[in-house]
Design a protein around this motif. Sequence first.
Motif, short mmCIF file in Angstrom:
data_model
loop_
_atom_site.label_atom_id
_atom_site.label_comp_id
_atom_site.label_asym_id
_atom_site.label_seq_id
_atom_site.Cartn_x
_atom_site.Cartn_y
_atom_site.Cartn_z
N ARG A 31 10.64 -6.47 2.93
CA ARG A 31 9.40 -7.16 2.58
C ARG A 31 9.17 -7.10 1.08
O ARG A 31 9.46 -6.08 0.46
CB ARG A 31 8.24 -6.50 3.30
CG ARG A 31 8.41 -6.48 4.80
CD ARG A 31 7.37 -5.59 5.42
NE ARG A 31 7.49 -5.61 6.89
CZ ARG A 31 6.58 -5.09 7.69
NH1 ARG A 31 5.52 -4.48 7.19
NH2 ARG A 31 6.75 -5.15 8.98
N PRO A 32 8.60 -8.15 0.53
CA PRO A 32 8.26 -8.12 -0.90
C PRO A 32 6.97 -7.35 -1.13
O PRO A 32 6.12 -7.26 -0.24
CB PRO A 32 8.05 -9.60 -1.22
CG PRO A 32 7.52 -10.17 0.06
CD PRO A 32 8.22 -9.41 1.17
N SER A 33 6.84 -6.78 -2.31
CA SER A 33 5.50 -6.40 -2.74
C SER A 33 4.73 -7.68 -3.02
O SER A 33 5.30 -8.68 -3.44
CB SER A 33 5.56 -5.56 -4.02
OG SER A 33 6.23 -4.34 -3.77
N VAL A 34 3.44 -7.63 -2.75
CA VAL A 34 2.59 -8.79 -3.04
C VAL A 34 1.53 -8.37 -4.04
O VAL A 34 0.83 -7.37 -3.83
CB VAL A 34 1.94 -9.35 -1.76
CG1 VAL A 34 0.94 -10.44 -2.12
CG2 VAL A 34 3.00 -9.89 -0.82
N LEU A 36 -1.34 -5.67 -3.60
CA LEU A 36 -2.09 -5.73 -2.36
C LEU A 36 -1.91 -4.42 -1.59
O LEU A 36 -0.80 -3.95 -1.42
CB LEU A 36 -1.56 -6.91 -1.54
CG LEU A 36 -2.34 -7.37 -0.33
CD1 LEU A 36 -3.71 -7.89 -0.73
CD2 LEU A 36 -1.56 -8.48 0.40
N HIS A 37 -3.02 -3.85 -1.13
CA HIS A 37 -2.95 -2.64 -0.31
C HIS A 37 -2.80 -3.01 1.16
O HIS A 37 -2.92 -4.19 1.53
CB HIS A 37 -4.21 -1.79 -0.51
CG HIS A 37 -4.28 -1.15 -1.85
ND1 HIS A 37 -5.26 -0.26 -2.21
CD2 HIS A 37 -3.48 -1.26 -2.95
CE1 HIS A 37 -5.07 0.15 -3.45
NE2 HIS A 37 -4.01 -0.45 -3.93
N GLU A 38 -2.57 -1.99 1.96
CA GLU A 38 -2.23 -2.26 3.37
C GLU A 38 -3.37 -2.99 4.08
O GLU A 38 -4.51 -2.51 4.12
CB GLU A 38 -1.92 -0.94 4.10
CG GLU A 38 -1.43 -1.20 5.50
CD GLU A 38 -0.87 0.07 6.14
OE1 GLU A 38 -0.99 1.14 5.53
OE2 GLU A 38 -0.33 -0.03 7.25
N ARG A 39 -3.04 -4.11 4.65
CA ARG A 39 -3.96 -4.95 5.44
C ARG A 39 -5.19 -5.37 4.67
O ARG A 39 -6.24 -5.68 5.25
CB ARG A 39 -4.38 -4.23 6.73
CG ARG A 39 -3.17 -3.86 7.56
CD ARG A 39 -3.40 -3.93 9.02
NE ARG A 39 -2.13 -3.65 9.67
CZ ARG A 39 -1.65 -4.37 10.69
NH1 ARG A 39 -2.34 -5.37 11.15
NH2 ARG A 39 -0.48 -4.07 11.21
N GLU A 40 -5.06 -5.39 3.36
CA GLU A 40 -6.16 -5.84 2.52
C GLU A 40 -6.11 -7.37 2.42
O GLU A 40 -5.04 -7.96 2.43
CB GLU A 40 -6.00 -5.21 1.13
CG GLU A 40 -7.17 -5.43 0.19
CD GLU A 40 -6.90 -4.76 -1.17
OE1 GLU A 40 -7.85 -4.27 -1.78
OE2 GLU A 40 -5.73 -4.75 -1.61
N ARG A 41 -7.29 -7.99 2.32
CA ARG A 41 -7.35 -9.42 2.06
C ARG A 41 -7.03 -9.67 0.60
O ARG A 41 -7.36 -8.85 -0.27
CB ARG A 41 -8.75 -9.98 2.35
CG ARG A 41 -9.21 -9.85 3.79
CD ARG A 41 -8.35 -10.61 4.76
NE ARG A 41 -8.42 -12.05 4.55
CZ ARG A 41 -8.93 -12.91 5.44
NH1 ARG A 41 -9.46 -12.47 6.57
NH2 ARG A 41 -8.91 -14.19 5.20
N LEU A 42 -6.45 -10.83 0.31
CA LEU A 42 -6.14 -11.17 -1.08
C LEU A 42 -7.39 -11.13 -1.95
O LEU A 42 -7.38 -10.61 -3.07
CB LEU A 42 -5.50 -12.56 -1.16
CG LEU A 42 -4.10 -12.68 -0.56
CD1 LEU A 42 -3.72 -14.14 -0.40
CD2 LEU A 42 -3.09 -11.95 -1.43
N MET A 43 -8.50 -11.66 -1.42
CA MET A 43 -9.72 -11.69 -2.23
C MET A 43 -10.24 -10.28 -2.52
O MET A 43 -10.75 -10.01 -3.61
CB MET A 43 -10.79 -12.53 -1.51
CG MET A 43 -12.04 -12.79 -2.32
SD MET A 43 -11.71 -13.51 -3.94
CE MET A 43 -11.06 -15.12 -3.47
N GLN A 87 -8.02 -19.31 -5.08
CA GLN A 87 -6.57 -19.14 -4.98
C GLN A 87 -5.87 -20.35 -5.57
O GLN A 87 -6.26 -21.49 -5.32
CB GLN A 87 -6.19 -18.97 -3.52
CG GLN A 87 -4.76 -18.60 -3.30
CD GLN A 87 -4.43 -18.54 -1.83
OE1 GLN A 87 -5.01 -17.78 -1.06
NE2 GLN A 87 -3.51 -19.36 -1.40
N LEU A 138 5.96 -10.91 -5.16
CA LEU A 138 5.28 -12.21 -5.15
C LEU A 138 3.92 -12.04 -5.80
O LEU A 138 3.23 -11.06 -5.56
CB LEU A 138 5.07 -12.71 -3.72
CG LEU A 138 6.27 -12.92 -2.82
CD1 LEU A 138 5.83 -13.60 -1.53
CD2 LEU A 138 7.31 -13.74 -3.54
N VAL A 174 0.21 -13.85 -6.18
CA VAL A 174 -0.71 -14.92 -5.79
C VAL A 174 -1.73 -15.08 -6.92
O VAL A 174 -2.60 -14.22 -7.12
CB VAL A 174 -1.42 -14.60 -4.47
CG1 VAL A 174 -2.29 -15.78 -4.04
CG2 VAL A 174 -0.40 -14.28 -3.38
#
Lengths: 219, 219
Positions: free
Chosen positions: A22-25, A61-68, A88, A104, A106
Amino acid sequence: MASKADYVYRDSSGRRLIDYPRPSVAVDTALLTLAPGDDTLSVLQVKRGGERGWALPGTFLHERERLMEAVLRSLRDKAGVRGLRPRQLHVYDDPVRDDRGWVLSVAHVMVVPASLLMTRSSTTRLMPVDGPGQMPYGHGDIIAMAVADARRRYQELPDPDGLLPDRFTVLELRQVHAAVVGRDLQKDTFRRAMDPHLIGTGEMTSGTRGRPAELFQRR
Amino acid sequence: MASKADYVYRDSSGRRLIDYPRPSVAVDTALLTLAPGDDTLSVLQVKRGGERGWALPGTFLHERERLMEAVLRSLRDKAGVRGLRPRQLHVYDDPVRDDRGWVLSVAHVMVVPASLLMTRSSTTRLMPVDGPGQMPYGHGDIIAMAVADARRRYQELPDPDGLLPDRFTVLELRQVHAAVVGRDLQKDTFRRAMDPHLIGTGEMTSGTRGRPAELFQRR
DNA sequence: CTAATAGTGTCTATCAGACACTATTAG
DNA sequence: CTAATAGTGTCTGATAGACACTATTAG
């Protein structure tokens, strides 16, 4: 190139699972603003660790965090700003754009009041969007796309991102729009274009040079 | 909630690393098309494994793969289509939108010729965009956003996604645009709006009812 | 008074929408 | 000939850009 079979696992009950690396986001945000007395857009930069210099505020992005949530967290922690709602913009996915690995990004964008960014720490600065300096991680591309996005949106509606306070004069609105779109705007044409999207409050400015101006709100 | 310290590691040389859990990243594509003789948009669906039923064609991003590569791979493998160039639309990031785990989906969209999607296997189907049926993973939202995006782009330029072949008549172009924007378009107004963006080839249709029509290309 | 800014009347060129007309083919 | 489709002339109403004018304040 890895084949699909390389990533096949079994869970505890023997069910077949496939899980690719998996990529880091990351999220990165272009906060555009108008410094007082200035007539061109600037972008907020923050000092990053290491020798990477100035970059857009961002975070992983942290675990199960929303992008916002991640965006708001990065703006709070790195720029001391709260209460924003960036849009976005685009996902940047070049696998070598970040020398720390496969990340990645965003990208997000918002136009904000300069007063929010005036914390003036040694780890933040404002730079003009048409000469933001050398930036890592392809952040120059993000700024260019952010400005193009803001220009398109400010062509259509009055101050869609809420750079101005609740109530404002048409002159203030026009100056903001002129700075965002990057050219002077005629006062009569501009007023007529914005009029259907404004609500007059009946209140007037006072104490200024010249005839007092009415204060308006967004419709 | 996990604290930052939970994710601090050391590499072999003792350098401090921070690595948060990473999401799976998927791509999903709304391929919109116009079935022959039809006058409303349809969307391509593929049969997914398990009992999940019909969904948009998609796949998980492989290691260091570009998003566009993953999109093209999923369309090749799941729909038998090649040579497309979908546009990136939006990232869907609800951590519970996919019951298989934490998955970000980067949605894509393109309007394509129906002939490409006529492979007629039992694992693909076309459904009208205004009633695509129940879909997993929030794919209904993706379709709605894809249609809105296509409508906006087809208001401005002739067939920007290349649904039509190289050369086409104004009638063919108008029928495509009417289907995308979802309403009839007047032939005279439409022709004058598109004219600056078309190049006449001098060639005419023949064998059809009525006066022959000139074939045009995109400028 | 003058300088400065707010707000509007009005002319013009352009353009979208609508209607009607001419042009060219099949049958 | 008629039916059908392609393509255009033209009118009208709306609108952007431009210019000039009036309105209201500070000093």
